[in-house]
Design an enzyme around this catalytic site. Structure first.
Site, PDB file in Angstrom:
ATOM      1  N   ASN A   9       0.863  -1.187   0.000  1.00 26.26           N
ATOM      2  CA  ASN A   9       0.000   0.000   0.000  1.00 26.26           C
ATOM      3  C   ASN A   9       0.901   1.238   0.000  1.00 26.26           C
ATOM      4  OD1 ASN A   9      -1.789   2.051   0.522  1.00 26.26           O
ATOM      5  ND2 ASN A   9      -2.342   1.355   2.574  1.00 26.26           N
ATOM      6  N   LYS A  11       0.006   4.241  -0.222  1.00 25.58           N
ATOM      7  CA  LYS A  11      -0.696   5.400   0.366  1.00 25.58           C
ATOM      8  C   LYS A  11      -0.552   6.620  -0.549  1.00 25.58           C
ATOM      9  CE  LYS A  11       0.016   3.322   4.817  1.00 25.58           C
ATOM     10  NZ  LYS A  11       0.053   3.441   6.246  1.00 25.58           N
ATOM     11  N   HIS A  99      -9.431   0.566   5.018  1.00 25.29           N
ATOM     12  CA  HIS A  99      -8.142   0.795   5.690  1.00 25.29           C
ATOM     13  C   HIS A  99      -8.388   1.689   6.910  1.00 25.29           C
ATOM     14  CE1 HIS A  99      -4.084   2.177   6.513  1.00 25.29           C
ATOM     15  NE2 HIS A  99      -3.672   1.116   5.854  1.00 25.29           N
ATOM     16  N   GLU A 101      -6.877   4.123   8.063  1.00 25.99           N
ATOM     17  CA  GLU A 101      -6.739   5.568   7.824  1.00 25.99           C
ATOM     18  C   GLU A 101      -8.023   6.125   7.213  1.00 25.99           C
ATOM     19  OE1 GLU A 101      -3.053   5.314   5.670  1.00 25.99           O
ATOM     20  OE2 GLU A 101      -2.042   4.769   7.532  1.00 25.99           O
ATOM     21  N   GLU A 171      -5.073  -5.562  10.626  1.00 28.88           N
ATOM     22  CA  GLU A 171      -4.088  -4.498  10.820  1.00 28.88           C
ATOM     23  C   GLU A 171      -4.372  -3.781  12.138  1.00 28.88           C
ATOM     24  OE1 GLU A 171      -2.228  -3.204   6.887  1.00 28.88           O
ATOM     25  OE2 GLU A 171      -4.021  -1.996   7.138  1.00 28.88           O
ATOM     26  N   GLY A 177       2.445   1.956  10.776  1.00 26.09           N
ATOM     27  CA  GLY A 177       3.331   3.107  10.616  1.00 26.09           C
ATOM     28  C   GLY A 177       3.989   3.546  11.908  1.00 26.09           C
ATOM     29  N   SER A 217       3.652  -2.453  10.326  1.00 28.62           N
ATOM     30  CA  SER A 217       5.120  -2.435  10.489  1.00 28.62           C
ATOM     31  C   SER A 217       5.760  -3.778  10.147  1.00 28.62           C
ATOM     32  CB  SER A 217       5.505  -1.990  11.902  1.00 28.62           C
ATOM     33  OG  SER A 217       4.983  -0.702  12.168  1.00 28.62           O
TER      34      SER A 217
END
Ligand code: PEP
Length: 256
Positions: A9, A11, A99, A101, A171, A177, A217
């Site tokens: 991904n 992003k 996702h 985010e 996730e 991240g 990560s």
């Protein structure tokens, strides 16, 4: 046999030239170094997809393209959005849905994600459905409930035939991240729970065949241990997917 997948991904990173160059590197490494059955999925920003689709051609059987989102409608007055039918028209294969985010910054709810999942299937695409708990939900022990709700509300309306094609990505939000990775045992515990939740609704046979990725990560140094867990079938990779060598080293965990 479950499909093994490593998806990157990107992003909102890389301009067009940078994207073309990273994709060319990945494509070359996939051709030269990946001879296993695993699928490699690259999910760049929308602006790259059409170019990368042309660059990819049709003869690379291991490499697939994914979008990072899709709107729930196929067309209409939704300024700034991109639909599943548009993605399908340029040769995209997968779409990341839900996702963390997008849930956090764009307020996407499980109910809205259920509609996006339908749009993905309606247009002949495959969803990579993301789910996972926040730090406080891990700490207060409510994470199993949170994960179960994310699965039931967004996916359990699907018939068995569509559901069997869903790829899930666990996730944990606290690991995305942040440099913090779930331990292989923590990840395995949740993956097994996801499979059990699926088995209760769709039966053991369906649950056994569903691909469940880990994300958060994940990097070359920890991928092998994570992917060796019984219920982990690959990874959704953020930061490390922006470096072709690191990304392909993660892919090659399945064929060292
Ligand atoms: C992600 O955003 O899906 C992700 C897993 O990011 P990272 O690998 O950078 O933690």
């Amino acid at each position: 046999m479950r499909k093994k997948i490593v998806a990157g991904n990107w992003k909102m990173n890389l301009d067009l030239n940078e994207g073309l160059s990273l994709f060319s590197e990945i494509q070359e490494m996939v051709q030269d170094e990946v001879n296993g059955e695993q699928q490699v999925v690259v999910c760049p920003p929308y602006i790259h997809l059409s170019n990368l689709s042309k660059l990819k051609g049709k003869n690379n059987k291991s490499l697939f393209l994914g979008a990072q989102n899709a709107h729930e409608e196929d067309s209409g007055a939704y300024t700034g959005e991109v639909s599943g039918s548009q993605l399908s028209s340029i040769g995209v294969d997968y779409v990341i849905i839900g996702h963390s985010e997008r849930r956090a910054y764009f307020g996407e709810t499980n109910e809205q994600l259920a509609k996006k999942i339908d749009a993905v299937f309606r247009n002949g695409l495959l969803p990579i459905y993301c789910l996972g708990e926040k730090k406080e939900e891990r700490e207060d022990g409510s994470y199993f409930k949170v994960i179960e709700t994310q699965i039931i509300d967004a996916l359990f309306h699907l018939d068995t035939s569509d559901f069997s094609k869903v790829v899930l990505a666990y996730e944990p939000v606290w690991a995305i991240g942040t440099g913090l990775t779930a331990s292989p045992e923590q990840a395995q515990e949740v993956h097994a729970y996801i499979r059990k939740t699926i088995a209760e609704h769709y039966g053991e046979d369906v649950a056994e065949l569903i691909t469940i990725l880990y994300g958060g990560s994940c990097k070359p140094s920890n991928a092998a241990e994570l992917f060796s867990q019984k219920d982990i079938d690959g990874g959704l990779i953020g930061g490390a997917s922006l470096n072709a060598r690191d990304f392909i080293d993660i892919v090659k965990v399945f064929n060292p």
